[in-house]
Every structure is written in C-alpha cells, then in structure tokens.
Design a protein around this motif. Structure first.
Motif, PDB file in Angstrom:
ATOM      1  N   GLU A   1      12.981  54.652  58.227  1.00 36.35           N
ATOM      2  CA  GLU A   1      12.987  53.997  56.925  1.00 36.35           C
ATOM      3  C   GLU A   1      13.650  54.904  55.895  1.00 36.35           C
ATOM      4  N   LYS A   2      14.867  54.556  55.492  1.00 37.78           N
ATOM      5  CA  LYS A   2      15.494  55.276  54.380  1.00 37.78           C
ATOM      6  C   LYS A   2      14.733  55.001  53.086  1.00 37.78           C
ATOM      7  N   GLN A   3      14.294  53.764  52.959  1.00 39.38           N
ATOM      8  CA  GLN A   3      13.341  53.351  51.933  1.00 39.38           C
ATOM      9  C   GLN A   3      12.276  52.546  52.671  1.00 39.38           C
ATOM     10  N   GLY A   4      11.109  52.441  52.093  1.00 38.52           N
ATOM     11  CA  GLY A   4      10.029  51.788  52.813  1.00 38.52           C
ATOM     12  C   GLY A   4      10.393  50.399  53.310  1.00 38.52           C
ATOM     13  N   PHE A   5      10.129  50.128  54.581  1.00 38.50           N
ATOM     14  CA  PHE A   5      10.336  48.799  55.149  1.00 38.50           C
ATOM     15  C   PHE A   5       9.170  48.503  56.075  1.00 38.50           C
ATOM     16  N   ASP A   6       8.408  47.492  55.755  1.00 33.74           N
ATOM     17  CA  ASP A   6       7.207  47.150  56.515  1.00 33.74           C
ATOM     18  C   ASP A   6       7.532  46.042  57.516  1.00 33.74           C
ATOM     19  N   TRP A   7       7.963  46.446  58.711  1.00 39.45           N
ATOM     20  CA  TRP A   7       8.303  45.467  59.739  1.00 39.45           C
ATOM     21  C   TRP A   7       7.043  45.167  60.542  1.00 39.45           C
ATOM     22  N   ILE A   8       6.455  44.012  60.266  1.00 43.24           N
ATOM     23  CA  ILE A   8       5.221  43.605  60.929  1.00 43.24           C
ATOM     24  C   ILE A   8       5.595  42.834  62.191  1.00 43.24           C
ATOM     25  N   ARG A   9       5.253  43.398  63.349  1.00 37.62           N
ATOM     26  CA  ARG A   9       5.735  42.850  64.624  1.00 37.62           C
ATOM     27  C   ARG A   9       4.591  42.502  65.564  1.00 37.62           C
ATOM     28  N   ALA A  10       4.771  41.416  66.280  1.00 35.09           N
ATOM     29  CA  ALA A  10       3.910  41.109  67.418  1.00 35.09           C
ATOM     30  C   ALA A  10       4.614  41.621  68.668  1.00 35.09           C
ATOM     31  N   ASP A  11       3.854  42.025  69.653  1.00 36.42           N
ATOM     32  CA  ASP A  11       4.446  42.615  70.860  1.00 36.42           C
ATOM     33  C   ASP A  11       3.948  41.875  72.094  1.00 36.42           C
ATOM     34  N   VAL A  12       4.068  40.549  72.051  1.00 36.65           N
ATOM     35  CA  VAL A  12       3.503  39.704  73.097  1.00 36.65           C
ATOM     36  C   VAL A  12       4.362  38.459  73.269  1.00 36.65           C
ATOM     37  N   VAL A  13       4.206  37.814  74.414  1.00 33.50           N
ATOM     38  CA  VAL A  13       4.770  36.485  74.590  1.00 33.50           C
ATOM     39  C   VAL A  13       4.165  35.567  73.522  1.00 33.50           C
ATOM     40  N   GLY A  14       5.006  34.837  72.847  1.00 31.05           N
ATOM     41  CA  GLY A  14       4.568  34.005  71.722  1.00 31.05           C
ATOM     42  C   GLY A  14       4.837  34.639  70.384  1.00 31.05           C
ATOM     43  N   GLY A  15       5.007  35.972  70.373  1.00 34.58           N
ATOM     44  CA  GLY A  15       5.357  36.676  69.150  1.00 34.58           C
ATOM     45  C   GLY A  15       4.427  36.356  67.999  1.00 34.58           C
ATOM     46  N   ARG A  16       5.008  36.270  66.814  1.00 26.09           N
ATOM     47  CA  ARG A  16       4.199  36.038  65.618  1.00 26.09           C
ATOM     48  C   ARG A  16       3.769  34.583  65.452  1.00 26.09           C
TER      49      ARG A  16
END
Length: 568
Positions: A105-120
């Motif tokens: 992160e050069k500047q704050g970036f909040d990447w909220i990720r699911a790590d499963v089949v079906g995702g978010r």
C-alpha cells in the motif's frame, strides 16, 4: 509423446472458462452452462459447499469460544480484513489470510477479500439498486473519466432478468434516478422508521425514504425459502434465503452437467495467440502443489474482482501486449473507485415506548440520492451525489455496561427494551481518477510466483467536500424528524473499505482510452470478457452488485451469439 500432449490438451479444453466464482463469476458460470457450454470455473480460494461448509450457521453467541471476537493471532493473520470490522470468529473462515498473501500500500487501501468458492457473494450486504442515466451520463456531462458506451435502456431488460432469478425484495417508488425493478414484496419498516419517512418526505421535496431493496427473499422463490430474519447472513444461509453463488448459481450450473469447478487455482495469466488475435486459455498455479497448468477455451470470462482481474490482465504480457492484455490505452489498473462511507448521524427518539418489533431483520432503510439530480438540487460544492442506509432499533442490555447503578431494579430494567435510536450512514460516489491505480511489482513474487500487487489510491477534494454535506444533511433530516441528541461522526478509512472496488479495466467507446467495449469484451481480444467491478467506468452512489449481474447476463448473451456466428 506428442500423442500424450494432444490428449492432455484435449482433457484441458473447454468451451468456456470463468475466472472467479463470486457474485458475477458464479452467475456467468450458470448462464454459460445453461446455454450448453462446457465450462471450467477457476477459483483461487478453497471449496465451500452450500450447507455442508457453513460451520457456524446455527451457533448462538455463547457457543463461540471467543464470543465472536478475533484472537491476537487472528488479527495478525487478517490484519487488513480486521480493519473492516466485518470479520469475527463466526465468519473468519470465509475471509482472506492477509499474512499469507500480502500486497503493498503506497497509500492505505483496504482490500476486503473472501478466499473461498462463492467469494464475497457469501458476505455481501445484498443491497440491490439499479443505475439510471443520471449515472451512465455523468462522466460525459462533467468531464471526469470517459463516457460509458451504454445507457440504461441497454441494461433495463437484463436488470429484469437477473432480479427475477436472484429475488430482490423492495418497494416501487417511481423515481427515475433509482428505477423500480422486478421486486418481491418489501420487508416492513418499524414504527420509528415509518415516522421518520413521513417527516422527511413531508419536509424535504426531493428526499425519499424506503426499505432497502435487498436480495433476501420475503416469500418462497424459485424453490428457495423465505428469509427467517436471523441476521446471520455472513455465516452462509442454510435456507438459501439470500442470493449467493453457493446457494443458487453454482448449484444450478452443476445441474446442467456442464460445469467443472476447480478451487485452489491461482490464475497466473491469459494465454494470447498472436496469429488469431484471440486468447487461447489461461495459466494457473495450483495453490497446493504450486504446479503451473494451462487450460484452454474459446471464450474467457474474467470475474476475479476488480483488482484480481486487473492483476491477471497486467500479468498477461506478449509481443502484442507488452503492458498487459488489452492495455493499448494504458488505462489497465487505473481509475480505482469505491464508495466512501462510514459517516453520518444518529439520534434518539422519545416515544413508541409501548411498541417493539420481531426478528433480526437483515436489512435497513434507504434514502436515495437527492443532490445534483436536477436543476433544483444542484450544488456547486461537489460533483455527483450520495445516498444513505441505516435504521431504527431499541437499545438492549448493553446500554448498562458503563452504568454505575447496581441491584435487582437495575438488572430488571436492563432486560426491558431501552429507548429508540435511529442512525444513517452515507454512501458517496468516488470519481474516476487516473492516478488512483494498482500496478505489479515483478521484482517481488509471492509463494506461487505471482508478482506483488501495489496500490496507490486516495480520496480527493470532491469526496471530502461531499462528506461535509453528507453529515450536515443527515443531521438536518434527523432533527426535522424530531430526534434528540443528534450527533454526526466521520471515520473515513481508506479506499476499499466500502468493499465496492471498481474500475481498473473500464468500459468505453475508444480503445485508446478504455480497456473494454460496450459488450464487455477486451478491445482487440474479442473472446475475453470482463463483467466484475473492473469493468465499471464510474461508481455511482448505489451498491453495484446487481449491475454486475445485469452486465454479466448481457455479456454472456452476446458471447453465445458471437459463438453461433463463428466470430469467436
């Protein structure tokens, strides 16, 4: 040996490949399979099967070892996800382990990720609001970004189609800038919400309030049961009462016999064929064995989330596309957008002490955009606009946590419902700034040999000016509705915290300034389609997922027609 290679190629060849199994990828898989295409679905996360893997779906609060809090070890592993406040003991198994797969992160970036089949699709807020030409024409009118190559009329029939499949409950309002849809009966507002709706609409000409348009069923729909108002949606719903890839689209794709689902598949790049000018397939790295494998297909849908799709495309280099497949414009990875939120106003209300409500409704109210929708609502303070989400409730026993009182009467009072309160949170549009971007650092590779993603994005003057209005308008409406103790708050966070990251492979009319055409095809690579958030040309102020689904249905229809014409 050549025969073995030919056999291996044949075994790895499909009619279509879909990268990602989340909200848009799962729907793309269902549509392609139902239209007869043998489809490979590649998902980087581990397998989650409907019902079978919803391990916390029926647990009560006291059954969690840590009372639904993350441990210190969890906070180390989920150090980005934990910023959101969405992750707890109840659902951490669906989220991405940031420590195992970090980004810069050069500047704050909040990447909220699911790590499963079906995702978010297992975790989304399920709010579904159509876009209108107020959104599709915005860039052309104020000069930010490039003009969308489509308008509302191009998506209207596809909104109808996907709403009929997904099941969206809501109220028709007759507002042109938030078009009505194909709705199931709306959920009910409670007494204070109805009071506030009446007060707002009677005192402010262009301001309206409704129950949220939400992908939770209010009656049986397409064989799925109605929502039970448990408000445990982020654990996976055993009733399939809210729309997810796991409960709806992927099972329907599987019923056709045309789907092959491959979890633990880290997509490395798209394979480009210089002679045909088309993509031949994709390369993956098996997450567990770390073996690189190639799969082939006539059409490819990239639905790995906006950053994920852009990273795959940037990593797909060739003599024709040295800077990433389809990147003649240089816009790939640029124009990151989201919705800025986590600000608004709250207040308390004296009255309705004799009234309560039943259930834990997994939905709230919605106040659609009312700034810059016409000449009467135009302001010079900022461009575009914002809406609000929120709701009313009665406080519970926790109100006594810091009270100095004690004794039987104190405890008896705490088991009674407390005063009413009402809160709304603004969701504002972020403009498409070219300098808000993500790129790949090829000198830093992760454990699967993929280059590190680097984010450099921030909110700017327009968003900051808008936030002042979001707070003041929120407070004004609450005070006009008779609430007391009204206060505002602003916890801005970073881009990404809205979990609506968009842009990075935008649609447009010209390959010199965009990555995709009006049909969501990659310019100059016609058999590659992008229909996740990466395709978005502006961000609007509405939750975007139903628009992704409409774009996906439309793009699959186009791809099938092009296949039948032998153009792909």
């Amino acid at each position: 040996m050549s025969n073995l290679n030919i056999k291996a190629v044949a075994e790895h060849t499909y009619d279509a490949i879909v990268v990602g199994s989340g909200i848009s990828g799962g729907f793309a898989a269902k549509e392609l399979c139902e239209k007869g295409l043998k489809t490979l679905v590649l998902e980087r996360g581990h397998l989650v099967t409907h019902l079978e893997d919803y391990v916390s779906m029926n647990k009560d609060p006291w059954e969690f070892e840590n009372f639904n809090r993350l441990t210190y070890k969890d906070r180390e592993d989920f150090f980005v996800q934990a910023r959101s406040g969405f992750v707890g003991e109840e659902n951490k198994h669906f989220y991405h382990n940031d420590k195992a797969d970090p980004y810069e992160e050069k500047q704050g970036f909040d990447w909220i990720r699911a790590d499963v089949v079906g995702g978010r699709s297992l975790l989304w807020g399920r709010q579904c609001y159509r876009w209108s030409d107020l959104d599709f024409e915005a860039n052309a009118k104020d000069g930010h970004g490039v003009d969308w190559p489509i308008r509302y009329k191009d998506l209207a029939p596809w909104y109808d189609y996907v709403e009929g499949y997904v099941g969206v409950s809501g109220e028709k309002m007759g507002l042109t800038h938030v078009p009505d849809g194909n709705f199931l009966p709306p959920m009910d507002m409670n007494c204070l919400e109805k009071h506030i709706k009446k007060e707002i609409e009677s005192k402010f000409r262009f301001r309206h309030m409704t129950i949220g348009r939400v992908a939770n069923l209010t009656k049986e729909h397409n064989g799925r049961g109605a929502c039970q108002s448990r408000n445990r949606c982020s654990r996976g719903c055993p009733y399939g009462a809210y729309y997810s890839s796991n409960a709806v689209a992927l099972p329907d794709a599987a019923k056709t016999g045309n789907m092959t689902l491959r979890p633990n598949s880290m997509v490395h790049s798209v394979i480009y064929d210089e002679q045909s000018g088309k993509a031949r397939g994709v390369r993956i790295v098996d997450r567990e064995s770390k073996e690189m494998i190639e799969y082939y297909a006539r059409i490819i849908f990239l639905n790995a989330s906006a950053p994920g799709t852009a990273a795959i495309m940037l990593n797909s280099t060739s003599d024709r596309f040295p800077n990433g497949i389809g990147n003649d414009s240089g816009e790939l990875g640029h124009n990151i957008m989201d919705h800025h939120y986590r600000l608004g106003a709250s207040g308390t209300f004296d009255g309705f002490e004799e009234v309560y409500y039943q259930g834990r409704r997994p939905n709230g109210i919605y106040i659609p955009r009312f700034r810059n929708i016409n000449e009467q609502t135009k302001t010079a303070a900022f461009l575009r606009g914002y809406g609000y989400q929120g709701g009313a409730s009665r406080t519970n026993w926790a109100r006594g946590a810091n009270d100095k009182a004690f004794g039987a009467n104190f405890k008896d009072n705490l088991v009674q419902a407390g005063p009413w309160s009402f809160s709304i949170t603004g969701f504002g549009e972020v403009l498409p700034y070219h300098d808000n971007h993500m790129y790949l650092d090829q000198n830093q590779k992760d454990q699967w040999g993929l280059p590190k993603m680097v984010f450099d994005a921030r909110y700017r003057e327009n968003e900051m000016a808008m936030r002042e209005y979001i707070k003041s308008d929120a407070a004004e409406m609450l005070e006009a509705a008779g609430l007391k103790n009204v206060h505002t708050w602003d916890n801005i966070g970073s881009i990404g915290i809205g979990v609506h990251e968009m842009g990075m492979a935008r649609m447009g009319k010209n390959p010199k300034s965009s990555v995709l055409n009006k049909n969501n095809q990659v310019h100059n690579v016609p058999n590659v389609y992008v229909t996740d958030g990466a395709c978005m040309t502006s961000s609007g102020s509405q939750n975007p997922s139903i628009t992704y689904l409409a774009l996906t249905a439309r793009a699959v229809d186009h791809a099938i027609k092009e296949l039948n014409r032998t153009n792909l």
